[in-house]
Scaffold this active site. Structure first.
Site, PDB file in Angstrom:
ATOM      1  N   SER A  51      40.234  16.544  58.833  1.00 23.19           N
ATOM      2  CA  SER A  51      38.807  15.781  59.198  1.00 23.19           C
ATOM      3  C   SER A  51      39.254  14.548  59.616  1.00 23.19           C
ATOM      4  O   SER A  51      40.588  14.069  59.916  1.00 23.19           O
ATOM      5  CB  SER A  51      37.809  15.662  57.920  1.00 23.19           C
ATOM      6  OG  SER A  51      37.004  15.232  58.585  1.00 23.19           O
ATOM      7  N   ASN A  52      39.078  13.097  60.086  1.00 27.58           N
ATOM      8  CA  ASN A  52      38.952  11.992  59.568  1.00 27.58           C
ATOM      9  C   ASN A  52      38.066  11.015  59.209  1.00 27.58           C
ATOM     10  O   ASN A  52      37.411  11.213  58.381  1.00 27.58           O
ATOM     11  CB  ASN A  52      39.179  11.701  61.528  1.00 27.58           C
ATOM     12  CG  ASN A  52      37.977  11.433  62.473  1.00 27.58           C
ATOM     13  OD1 ASN A  52      36.814  10.580  61.765  1.00 27.58           O
ATOM     14  ND2 ASN A  52      37.919  12.261  62.459  1.00 27.58           N
TER      15      ASN A  52
END
Ligand code: C5P
Length: 242
Positions: A51-52
């Site tokens: 993810s981020n």
């Protein structure tokens, strides 16, 4: 004083006056606005994902601002900690593929679509349904094969009908405007909201300093709250309507 019958102005006119006093009007009444927000989670196994750090703030502010202006709003949100904005249809998703599915069902009806999500560009090619174990699954955990996710914005840009407005974002550390111009073309957007992420800001911040890049040129905005940036984006998008 005299508050008899027939003395009140029309309620619609009162609302309109109050809104214009606040600098806002119900300009988007009868319009459908689609917004994407947040990151995506791309599973590696049952408990791990790629993810981020996107928090979804910008997209949620856009959805709220569009709703305030009277629009019918669909917000397709990745996994974020924010609550559903009142009066907004929220579709919660996890992965880019789920986001793509939700967006393709809402996009054809939308007048304005703003793609503020930070979609993972890649996903693990073979996610495991069970939790991989360190030690026993060292092989699988130390080399994760990735495949490209679909570009949701580019897909909508390609499918865009006359009269639909498509807005993309570009977070860049280098050559901000040049990269945004390239995205404007490759994704067939009407304009790109470009932000410089080189000084470690933007993700999770409350303020944002952006440049609008369109085929007509560029417009630099001052450092403002994400709420103000959201209003400016909608004001810009309205110019491309009809
Ligand atoms: O190509 P890049 O990821 O920099 O483009 C950013 C813009 O494209 C954002 O508006 C983002 O929401 C959108 N995007 C998308 N689907 C992807 C990647 C980016 O909609 N897979």
């Amino acid at each position: 004083g005299d508050v008899g019958r027939g003395r009140l102005a029309d309620p619609g006119a009162i609302v309109e006056r109050a809104l214009s006093a606040l600098g806002r009007t119900r300009d988007l009444e009868g319009r459908r606005v689609l917004v994407t927000a947040g990151p995506t989670h791309e599973p590696v196994d049952a408990v791990r994902f790629l993810s981020n750090p996107s928090t979804g703030k910008m997209g949620f502010e856009l959805a709220c601002a569009a709703r305030k202006q009277g629009a019918d709003v669909t917000l397709v949100a990745g996994p974020v900690a924010l609550e559903n904005p009142a009066g907004v249809e929220v579709v919660r998703v996890n992965t880019a593929l789920e986001m793509e599915r939700a967006v393709s069902s809402a996009f054809p009806q939308s007048d304005i679509a703003v793609f503020a999500a930070a979609v993972s560009d890649y996903r693990p090619a073979n996610p495991s349904a069970r939790k991989l174990k360190k030690g026993a699954d060292d092989e699988a955990l130390s080399r994760i094969d990735l495949v490209r996710n679909p570009d949701i914005l580019a897909g909508c840009g390609k499918a865009k009908r006359a009269g639909q407005v498509v807005v993309g974002f570009a977070a860049e550390t280098d050559d901000l405007v040049e990269n945004a111009q390239a995205k404007l073309a490759s994704k067939n957007a009407d304009f790109i909201v470009a932000n410089d992420v080189s000084r470690g800001r933007v993700f999770g911040a409350d303020e944002n300093e952006v440049v609008f890049v369109s085929r007509a040129g560029e417009k630099r905005l001052p450092l403002e709250s994400k709420r103000q940036v959201a209003e400016a984006i909608l004001d810009e998008a309205k110019k491309f309507l009809k």
